[in-house]
Write an enzyme that holds these catalytic residues in place. Sequence first.
Site, PDB file in Angstrom:
ATOM      1  N   ASP A  67      91.949  34.240 -39.287  1.00 40.47           N
ATOM      2  CA  ASP A  67      92.611  33.352 -40.333  1.00 40.47           C
ATOM      3  C   ASP A  67      91.301  33.242 -41.438  1.00 40.47           C
ATOM      4  O   ASP A  67      90.303  33.793 -41.373  1.00 40.47           O
ATOM      5  CB  ASP A  67      92.194  31.752 -39.674  1.00 40.47           C
ATOM      6  CG  ASP A  67      91.271  31.952 -38.664  1.00 40.47           C
ATOM      7  OD1 ASP A  67      90.051  32.293 -38.797  1.00 40.47           O
ATOM      8  OD2 ASP A  67      91.222  30.837 -37.759  1.00 40.47           O
ATOM      9  N   ASN A 133      89.019  20.158 -31.019  1.00 37.09           N
ATOM     10  CA  ASN A 133      90.324  19.582 -30.901  1.00 37.09           C
ATOM     11  C   ASN A 133      91.402  20.581 -30.180  1.00 37.09           C
ATOM     12  O   ASN A 133      92.486  20.266 -30.112  1.00 37.09           O
ATOM     13  CB  ASN A 133      91.030  19.228 -32.339  1.00 37.09           C
ATOM     14  CG  ASN A 133      91.067  20.362 -33.129  1.00 37.09           C
ATOM     15  OD1 ASN A 133      91.037  21.319 -32.726  1.00 37.09           O
ATOM     16  ND2 ASN A 133      91.552  20.058 -34.446  1.00 37.09           N
ATOM     17  N   HIS A 135      92.110  23.740 -31.244  1.00 34.27           N
ATOM     18  CA  HIS A 135      92.723  24.502 -31.954  1.00 34.27           C
ATOM     19  C   HIS A 135      92.315  25.993 -31.687  1.00 34.27           C
ATOM     20  O   HIS A 135      91.247  26.282 -31.252  1.00 34.27           O
ATOM     21  CB  HIS A 135      92.594  24.467 -33.451  1.00 34.27           C
ATOM     22  CG  HIS A 135      91.248  24.873 -34.190  1.00 34.27           C
ATOM     23  ND1 HIS A 135      90.691  24.294 -35.237  1.00 34.27           N
ATOM     24  CD2 HIS A 135      90.350  25.736 -33.647  1.00 34.27           C
ATOM     25  CE1 HIS A 135      89.510  24.684 -35.217  1.00 34.27           C
ATOM     26  NE2 HIS A 135      89.389  25.498 -34.655  1.00 34.27           N
ATOM     27  N   GLU A 140      96.277  23.884 -35.582  1.00 34.25           N
ATOM     28  CA  GLU A 140      95.674  22.589 -35.293  1.00 34.25           C
ATOM     29  C   GLU A 140      96.751  21.440 -34.458  1.00 34.25           C
ATOM     30  O   GLU A 140      97.952  22.166 -34.468  1.00 34.25           O
ATOM     31  CB  GLU A 140      95.506  21.856 -36.718  1.00 34.25           C
ATOM     32  CG  GLU A 140      94.606  22.327 -37.596  1.00 34.25           C
ATOM     33  CD  GLU A 140      93.005  22.277 -37.323  1.00 34.25           C
ATOM     34  OE1 GLU A 140      92.904  22.250 -35.791  1.00 34.25           O
ATOM     35  OE2 GLU A 140      92.258  22.413 -38.048  1.00 34.25           O
TER      36      GLU A 140
HETATM   37  C1  F6R Z   1      87.513  31.040 -36.498  1.00 33.48           C
HETATM   38  C2  F6R Z   1      88.803  30.444 -35.721  1.00 33.48           C
HETATM   39  C3  F6R Z   1      88.347  29.233 -34.978  1.00 33.48           C
HETATM   40  C4  F6R Z   1      87.177  29.066 -34.242  1.00 33.48           C
HETATM   41  C5  F6R Z   1      86.952  27.641 -33.598  1.00 33.48           C
HETATM   42  C6  F6R Z   1      85.463  27.586 -33.018  1.00 33.48           C
HETATM   43  O1  F6R Z   1      88.167  32.533 -37.064  1.00 33.48           O
HETATM   44  O2  F6R Z   1      89.763  30.840 -35.634  1.00 33.48           O
HETATM   45  O3  F6R Z   1      89.525  28.959 -34.327  1.00 33.48           O
HETATM   46  O4  F6R Z   1      87.066  30.137 -33.220  1.00 33.48           O
HETATM   47  O5  F6R Z   1      86.799  26.665 -34.461  1.00 33.48           O
HETATM   48  O6  F6R Z   1      84.498  27.670 -33.726  1.00 33.48           O
HETATM   49  P1  F6R Z   1      82.889  27.420 -33.167  1.00 33.48           P
HETATM   50  O7  F6R Z   1      82.663  28.602 -32.473  1.00 33.48           O
HETATM   51  O8  F6R Z   1      82.270  27.601 -34.591  1.00 33.48           O
HETATM   52  O9  F6R Z   1      82.939  26.143 -32.318  1.00 33.48           O
END
Ligand code: F6R
Length: 242
Positions: A67, A133, A135, A140
């Site tokens: 992403d 959450n 995701h 989301e």
């Molecule tokens: C990032 C992504 C997100 C993160 C998730 C966890 O490319 O796809 O799904 O893996 O937000 O982020 P952290 O590790 O910063 O809590």
Amino acid sequence: MKVIITQEYHETCIKAAEIILQTISEKQNAVLGLATGGTAIGVYEVLAREYRSGKVDFSEVSTINLDEYIGIDPTNPQSYRCYMDNLFFNKVNIKKENTYVPSGNCPEKEIEKFTEILLKKKLDLQLLGVGVNGHIGFNEPNEKLHADVHIVKLDEATIESNARFFKSKEEVPKTAITMGVGDILKAKEIVLVATGAKKANVISKLLLDDEVTTQIPCTLLKLHPNVTVVIDKALANMAGIR
Ligand code: F6R
């Protein structure tokens, strides 16, 4: 679903990196799906260290990132392209032309490009973090999820959580381009890493029952036959996993 409970975060990163290295040792030209975010940083550190000690060759490996924020140019230090270059790609012998991080510019065109790349290259392994959450990628919580690459409005919880990477919450982009859940579930193997108290709720929803809900997107991973979740014992305890 396989669950590995480690002593602490660093060991989580070692375990996840071991799975990635195993994939590359079985297939030199493996296609890796990669994640950004705080949790993945340690995994890239371990992979770069293993490369320096001559234990892995990335010259034939291809990568596709999950992403990117809309409106963030790849040259912007906040971009996931810069994150990947600085934390991983510049530290190993991967060929830059074999790496794809979606651009946050021209969303419609980028959806087409991203979709084409995913059609051409099949993911051997997808590395995932998980949002507070639930995701995965930037899929989301919602009544419905998208199977394919799409533009998504970021959840308030994601904006709040990712504000730590920006000067202020107001600077966090409100939309992103992301692989869909279908793209993620097409990977042959998936490794999810998580740490920290804020992930306890979604990790318990992922590991403690058989419910699948689009309101906690990571629960869709229960539909995949080859997922490994790597978490430290502090998170496992908080999530009620013994
Ligand atoms: C990032 C992504 C997100 C993160 C998730 C966890 O490319 O796809 O799904 O893996 O937000 O982020 P952290 O590790 O910063 O809590």
